[in-house]
Design a protein around this motif. Structure first.
Motif, mmCIF file in Angstrom:
data_model
loop_
_atom_site.group_PDB
_atom_site.id
_atom_site.type_symbol
_atom_site.label_atom_id
_atom_site.label_comp_id
_atom_site.label_asym_id
_atom_site.label_seq_id
_atom_site.Cartn_x
_atom_site.Cartn_y
_atom_site.Cartn_z
ATOM 1 N N ALA A 266 6.885 5.499 2.352
ATOM 2 C CA ALA A 266 6.809 5.385 0.896
ATOM 3 C C ALA A 266 7.307 6.688 0.263
ATOM 4 C CB ALA A 266 5.385 5.091 0.448
ATOM 5 N N ARG A 267 7.792 6.582 -0.962
ATOM 6 C CA ARG A 267 8.329 7.756 -1.671
ATOM 7 C C ARG A 267 7.449 8.053 -2.874
ATOM 8 N NH1 ARG A 267 12.804 10.943 -2.488
ATOM 9 N NH2 ARG A 267 13.420 11.381 -4.638
ATOM 10 N N VAL A 268 6.938 9.300 -2.926
ATOM 11 C CA VAL A 268 6.119 9.772 -4.043
ATOM 12 C C VAL A 268 6.605 11.170 -4.424
ATOM 13 C CG1 VAL A 268 3.804 10.367 -4.844
ATOM 14 C CG2 VAL A 268 4.112 8.429 -3.289
ATOM 15 N N ARG B 41 8.792 16.786 -7.206
ATOM 16 C CA ARG B 41 9.147 17.171 -5.846
ATOM 17 C C ARG B 41 8.646 16.109 -4.866
ATOM 18 N NH1 ARG B 41 7.906 23.701 -5.384
ATOM 19 N NH2 ARG B 41 9.371 24.352 -7.028
ATOM 20 N N PRO B 42 9.499 15.638 -3.937
ATOM 21 C CA PRO B 42 9.049 14.631 -2.975
ATOM 22 C C PRO B 42 8.010 15.212 -2.018
ATOM 23 C CG PRO B 42 11.268 15.399 -2.441
ATOM 24 C CD PRO B 42 10.924 16.007 -3.763
ATOM 25 N N VAL B 43 6.996 14.418 -1.715
ATOM 26 C CA VAL B 43 5.930 14.858 -0.811
ATOM 27 C C VAL B 43 5.682 13.759 0.218
ATOM 28 C CG1 VAL B 43 4.824 16.295 -2.572
ATOM 29 C CG2 VAL B 43 4.098 13.929 -2.280
ATOM 30 N N LEU C 217 0.875 -1.173 0.000
ATOM 31 C CA LEU C 217 0.000 0.000 0.000
ATOM 32 C C LEU C 217 0.908 1.217 0.000
ATOM 33 C CD1 LEU C 217 -2.690 1.421 0.136
ATOM 34 C CD2 LEU C 217 -2.667 1.157 2.620
ATOM 35 N N HIS C 218 1.023 1.866 -1.152
ATOM 36 C CA HIS C 218 2.007 2.942 -1.319
ATOM 37 C C HIS C 218 1.403 4.315 -1.034
ATOM 38 C CE1 HIS C 218 6.109 3.665 -2.979
ATOM 39 N NE2 HIS C 218 5.627 4.883 -3.122
ATOM 40 N N ARG D 7 4.964 10.573 -9.522
ATOM 41 C CA ARG D 7 5.978 9.559 -9.847
ATOM 42 C C ARG D 7 6.112 8.621 -8.658
ATOM 43 N NH1 ARG D 7 10.811 9.699 -13.570
ATOM 44 N NH2 ARG D 7 12.007 7.850 -13.036
ATOM 45 N N ILE D 8 5.799 7.338 -8.916
ATOM 46 C CA ILE D 8 5.893 6.297 -7.899
ATOM 47 C C ILE D 8 6.876 5.263 -8.428
ATOM 48 C CG2 ILE D 8 4.622 4.572 -6.578
ATOM 49 C CD1 ILE D 8 2.109 6.227 -7.066
ATOM 50 N N ALA D 9 8.048 5.158 -7.805
ATOM 51 C CA ALA D 9 9.139 4.341 -8.349
ATOM 52 C C ALA D 9 9.418 4.848 -9.767
ATOM 53 C CB ALA D 9 8.800 2.858 -8.300
#
Length: 254
Positions: free
Chosen positions: A61-63, A68-70, A42-43, A83-85
């Motif tokens: 998780a990284r999104v 820009r990372p949020v 669950l991302h 952008r997810i992965a």
């Protein structure tokens, strides 16, 4: 406002966002399942309500949104790019696209060949990792899929125990054709080593010790149909040998 997700690399069909929450992740039960490396079961979630669309990123998780990372919960607007992965997803106002769709339809009626109608494709099968380094991930199986350690493998498992080109899975009707590609440590179905065989919903497919269950989306999950490998059949022989040894020892004492 009706919004939808458009996947720029074609990883998933366009996804109209319903009211409420829609999950994105590698889990098979996610509303938008993605099997790419680096995606958590669950991302993140997209929350649609009276105040528009909001993104909730699961802790850890990284999104990226517009590069820009949020984290936490943020508001989104039309044309934002997530952008997810390595998956890029654009948030699109579905209403704004209606005139374009109508124009494309008119082009088809006039005989122009530059208009293409795309229909969503739902994967007929999926692989869910039940052990090993990929535990918990689900991978949609829409067409022939190569499993291996090589960089260009469709499902890459970067372990020394996995051959560069380890196996190939090909959907065929209601089953999946499983072919071992000459791997060193073998391909197994329900605990039996195979060279070429068919698998169905619920079967367990293993590449060395990396175990996956083959599932049909929409059908209830079942316990993997694992059978005992040949190594387990040694217990009766061991018991028999112990019994024979005890009998011999008693005879010698007498």
């Amino acid at each position: 406002m009706a919004m939808k997700l458009v996947f720029q690399g074609g990883e998933h069909p366009q996804f109209p966002l319903p009211e409420g929450s829609s999950s994105i992740g590698s889990a098979l039960e996610a509303d938008v399942p993605l099997g790419n490396d680096g995606i958590e079961p669950l991302h993140c979630e997209l929350l649609v309500g009276a105040h528009g669309v909001r993104l909730r990123v699961i802790p850890g998780a990284r999104v990226l949104v517009n590069d820009r990372p949020v984290d936490g919960v943020i508001a989104l607007r039309g044309d934002d790019v997530l952008r997810i992965a390595d998956v890029k997803i654009r948030l699109v106002d579905a209403v704004d696209e209606l005139p374009r769709a109508a124009a494309s339809h008119g082009s088809v009626e006039r005989g122009e060949l530059n208009a293409t109608m795309v229909r969503p494709v739902i994967p007929k099968f999926a692989l869910r990792a039940v052990s090993g380094s990929m535990f918990g991930r689900s991978v949609p199986l829409q067409a022939s899929l190569t499993i291996g350690r090589a960089e260009d493998a469709g499902l890459r498992i970067p372990l020394d125990s996995i051959s560069r080109q380890h196996a190939r899975l090909t959907p065929a009707g209601n089953e999946v054709l499983v072919e071992d590609l000459g791997s060193a440590n073998g391909t197994w179905i329900n605990g039996k080593r195979i060279t070429r065989a068919s698998a169905a919903h619920g079967d367990e497919i293993s590449f060395d010790k990396e175990r996956f269950q083959l599932l049909v989306p929409g059908q209830p999950a079942i316990v993997p149909k694992r059978s005992r490998r040949a190594g387990n059949t040694r217990w009766p022989w061991l018991l028999a040998a112990l019994a024979a040894g005890a009998a011999l020892a008693a005879w010698l004492i007498l």
